[in-house]
Each structure stands twice: as C-alpha cells, then as structure tokens.
Design a protein around this motif. Sequence first.
Motif, PDB file in Angstrom:
ATOM      1  N   TRP A 156      32.533  30.159  12.149  1.00 17.00           N
ATOM      2  CA  TRP A 156      32.592  29.965  13.204  1.00 17.00           C
ATOM      3  C   TRP A 156      33.729  30.764  14.687  1.00 17.00           C
ATOM      4  CZ3 TRP A 156      29.652  26.944  16.510  1.00 17.00           C
ATOM      5  CH2 TRP A 156      29.888  26.271  17.695  1.00 17.00           C
ATOM      6  N   GLN A 157      33.582  30.748  15.683  1.00 17.36           N
ATOM      7  CA  GLN A 157      34.712  31.761  16.461  1.00 17.36           C
ATOM      8  C   GLN A 157      34.944  30.541  17.303  1.00 17.36           C
ATOM      9  OE1 GLN A 157      35.388  34.884  15.026  1.00 17.36           O
ATOM     10  NE2 GLN A 157      37.081  34.505  16.813  1.00 17.36           N
ATOM     11  N   PHE A 158      36.297  30.276  17.214  1.00  8.78           N
ATOM     12  CA  PHE A 158      35.979  29.067  18.117  1.00  8.78           C
ATOM     13  C   PHE A 158      37.015  29.820  19.517  1.00  8.78           C
ATOM     14  CE2 PHE A 158      36.912  27.468  13.639  1.00  8.78           C
ATOM     15  CZ  PHE A 158      36.552  25.901  14.210  1.00  8.78           C
ATOM     16  N   TRP A 159      37.325  30.806  19.499  1.00 11.13           N
ATOM     17  CA  TRP A 159      37.550  31.645  20.431  1.00 11.13           C
ATOM     18  C   TRP A 159      36.925  32.550  21.557  1.00 11.13           C
ATOM     19  CZ3 TRP A 159      41.714  29.073  23.276  1.00 11.13           C
ATOM     20  CH2 TRP A 159      42.182  27.896  22.714  1.00 11.13           C
ATOM     21  N   THR A 160      36.883  32.463  22.482  1.00 11.68           N
ATOM     22  CA  THR A 160      36.169  33.979  22.714  1.00 11.68           C
ATOM     23  C   THR A 160      37.182  34.811  24.122  1.00 11.68           C
ATOM     24  OG1 THR A 160      34.100  34.650  23.439  1.00 11.68           O
ATOM     25  CG2 THR A 160      34.286  32.478  24.214  1.00 11.68           C
ATOM     26  N   THR A 161      36.624  35.641  24.520  1.00 13.47           N
ATOM     27  CA  THR A 161      37.292  36.097  25.958  1.00 13.47           C
ATOM     28  C   THR A 161      36.758  35.830  26.840  1.00 13.47           C
ATOM     29  OG1 THR A 161      35.829  38.159  25.611  1.00 13.47           O
ATOM     30  CG2 THR A 161      38.054  38.563  24.615  1.00 13.47           C
ATOM     31  N   ASN A 162      37.342  35.810  27.959  1.00 11.59           N
ATOM     32  CA  ASN A 162      36.124  35.727  29.544  1.00 11.59           C
ATOM     33  C   ASN A 162      37.114  36.479  30.556  1.00 11.59           C
ATOM     34  OD1 ASN A 162      39.054  34.769  30.362  1.00 11.59           O
ATOM     35  ND2 ASN A 162      38.939  32.268  29.848  1.00 11.59           N
ATOM     36  N   PRO A 163      36.410  36.709  31.591  1.00 10.55           N
ATOM     37  CA  PRO A 163      36.824  37.695  33.103  1.00 10.55           C
ATOM     38  C   PRO A 163      38.336  38.356  33.059  1.00 10.55           C
ATOM     39  CG  PRO A 163      35.252  36.399  32.887  1.00 10.55           C
ATOM     40  CD  PRO A 163      35.909  35.405  32.381  1.00 10.55           C
ATOM     41  N   THR A 164      39.577  37.069  32.509  1.00 11.25           N
ATOM     42  CA  THR A 164      40.667  37.089  32.492  1.00 11.25           C
ATOM     43  C   THR A 164      40.723  38.494  31.377  1.00 11.25           C
ATOM     44  OG1 THR A 164      41.412  35.261  31.227  1.00 11.25           O
ATOM     45  CG2 THR A 164      41.131  35.356  34.222  1.00 11.25           C
ATOM     46  N   GLU A 196      39.126  44.660  18.317  1.00 11.29           N
ATOM     47  CA  GLU A 196      40.460  44.764  16.896  1.00 11.29           C
ATOM     48  C   GLU A 196      42.074  44.111  18.261  1.00 11.29           C
ATOM     49  OE1 GLU A 196      43.729  48.798  17.228  1.00 11.29           O
ATOM     50  OE2 GLU A 196      41.542  49.155  17.441  1.00 11.29           O
ATOM     51  N   MET A 197      42.210  44.600  19.522  1.00 10.47           N
ATOM     52  CA  MET A 197      42.837  43.168  19.913  1.00 10.47           C
ATOM     53  C   MET A 197      42.916  42.139  20.063  1.00 10.47           C
ATOM     54  SD  MET A 197      43.840  43.699  24.253  1.00 10.47           S
ATOM     55  CE  MET A 197      42.448  44.718  25.044  1.00 10.47           C
ATOM     56  N   PHE A 198      41.701  41.591  20.141  1.00 14.01           N
ATOM     57  CA  PHE A 198      41.538  39.861  19.977  1.00 14.01           C
ATOM     58  C   PHE A 198      42.004  39.687  18.285  1.00 14.01           C
ATOM     59  CE2 PHE A 198      39.671  36.164  18.940  1.00 14.01           C
ATOM     60  CZ  PHE A 198      39.113  35.220  20.242  1.00 14.01           C
ATOM     61  N   LEU A 199      41.592  40.673  16.979  1.00 10.32           N
ATOM     62  CA  LEU A 199      42.305  40.339  15.799  1.00 10.32           C
ATOM     63  C   LEU A 199      43.837  39.632  15.991  1.00 10.32           C
ATOM     64  CD1 LEU A 199      42.096  40.050  12.572  1.00 10.32           C
ATOM     65  CD2 LEU A 199      42.308  42.246  12.672  1.00 10.32           C
ATOM     66  N   ARG A 200      44.320  40.865  16.747  1.00 12.66           N
ATOM     67  CA  ARG A 200      46.176  41.202  16.969  1.00 12.66           C
ATOM     68  C   ARG A 200      46.521  40.073  17.553  1.00 12.66           C
ATOM     69  NH1 ARG A 200      47.405  46.980  18.802  1.00 12.66           N
ATOM     70  NH2 ARG A 200      47.213  48.544  17.395  1.00 12.66           N
ATOM     71  N   VAL A 201      45.160  39.693  18.772  1.00 14.55           N
ATOM     72  CA  VAL A 201      45.894  38.406  19.366  1.00 14.55           C
ATOM     73  C   VAL A 201      45.757  36.918  18.210  1.00 14.55           C
ATOM     74  CG1 VAL A 201      45.359  36.680  21.311  1.00 14.55           C
ATOM     75  CG2 VAL A 201      45.427  39.618  21.544  1.00 14.55           C
TER      76      VAL A 201
END
Length: 150
Positions: free
Chosen positions: A44-52, A121-126
């Motif tokens: 399960w991926q708990f987070w997803t990016t949004n327009p911001t 890649e950025m999502f993994l870092r975050v």
Amino acid sequence: MRGDFLTPRGWPTPTDDWIRENAFWQPPVGWTPLPGLKPAPAGWQFWTTNPTWDAAATAWYAPIRGWYRAFMIASSACWPAFIAAAVFHIDALRLAAFVFFLIGFLCLVTYEVRKRRMTAEMFLRVTTGATRRRDERLVREYQSYLRDAA
C-alpha cells in the motif's frame, strides 16, 4: 501540503494535524492507527503527489523541460502542415506533418517517462527523510515526557 494521504479501506480519516505532522511518512508493514483494524494491503502506498508537488518541483524538473518544449514546437508545426497538405494536396507537406507529429509524440513520451522516474526518485527521498524526521520528533517528545514526569 505537497501530497495527499491515501487512507486504506476501513481506516478512520486522519486529522489535518496528523497529516501535517506525519507528511510522507510511510508506516511499516502491519502498522494500524488503532488496535483491531486490519493492516493496509501489502504494498500500500500511503501518500501520493498532488498538483502542488509539480509547482514546488519546478527546479527539479528543469533538466527535462527541453523535451516538453520540443513537443510543443513539433506539435505547433504539425497541425498547420496537416491543414495545408489537405487544402493544397501536397504529399511532401503531408509527410512533413507526419514527421513533426511523430517527433512531438516521441518528445512527449520521453518527457513523461523521465518525469515519472524523477518524481519516483524525489518521492523516495522525501519519504525517507519524513521517516527520519518523524522518528527524531518521537524521540524528542518521549525525552520531554520523561523530563516532565521526573
């Protein structure tokens, strides 16, 4: 918030304060917010990016912006060439329009693939940083609790 929390089915919706405090933290496998709830499904991926996210990552995406510009230029050239070829029945123009279309399509695909990879890649870092910051915050809060209890 640059991301949205994806609540697994059957879990309560977290408060805005919880979301801000735990932004991009990926809970460990089997973790539940309350006893008795089923854990999130495997993977399960708990987070997803949004327009911001894209707005905040403009500088990060700068190296691939040329691919998007190339797509815009090729597609801008493609449609007038198609129209002129249809009106004037010029086969060479029809071929040129198709080549512009193909180049534009390939540039757009390249841009989207590279953007997806860069975002992952950025999502993994975050998420890695968020887990570290959350762990550090919990240690500080526990140490403060121990000082106050003494």
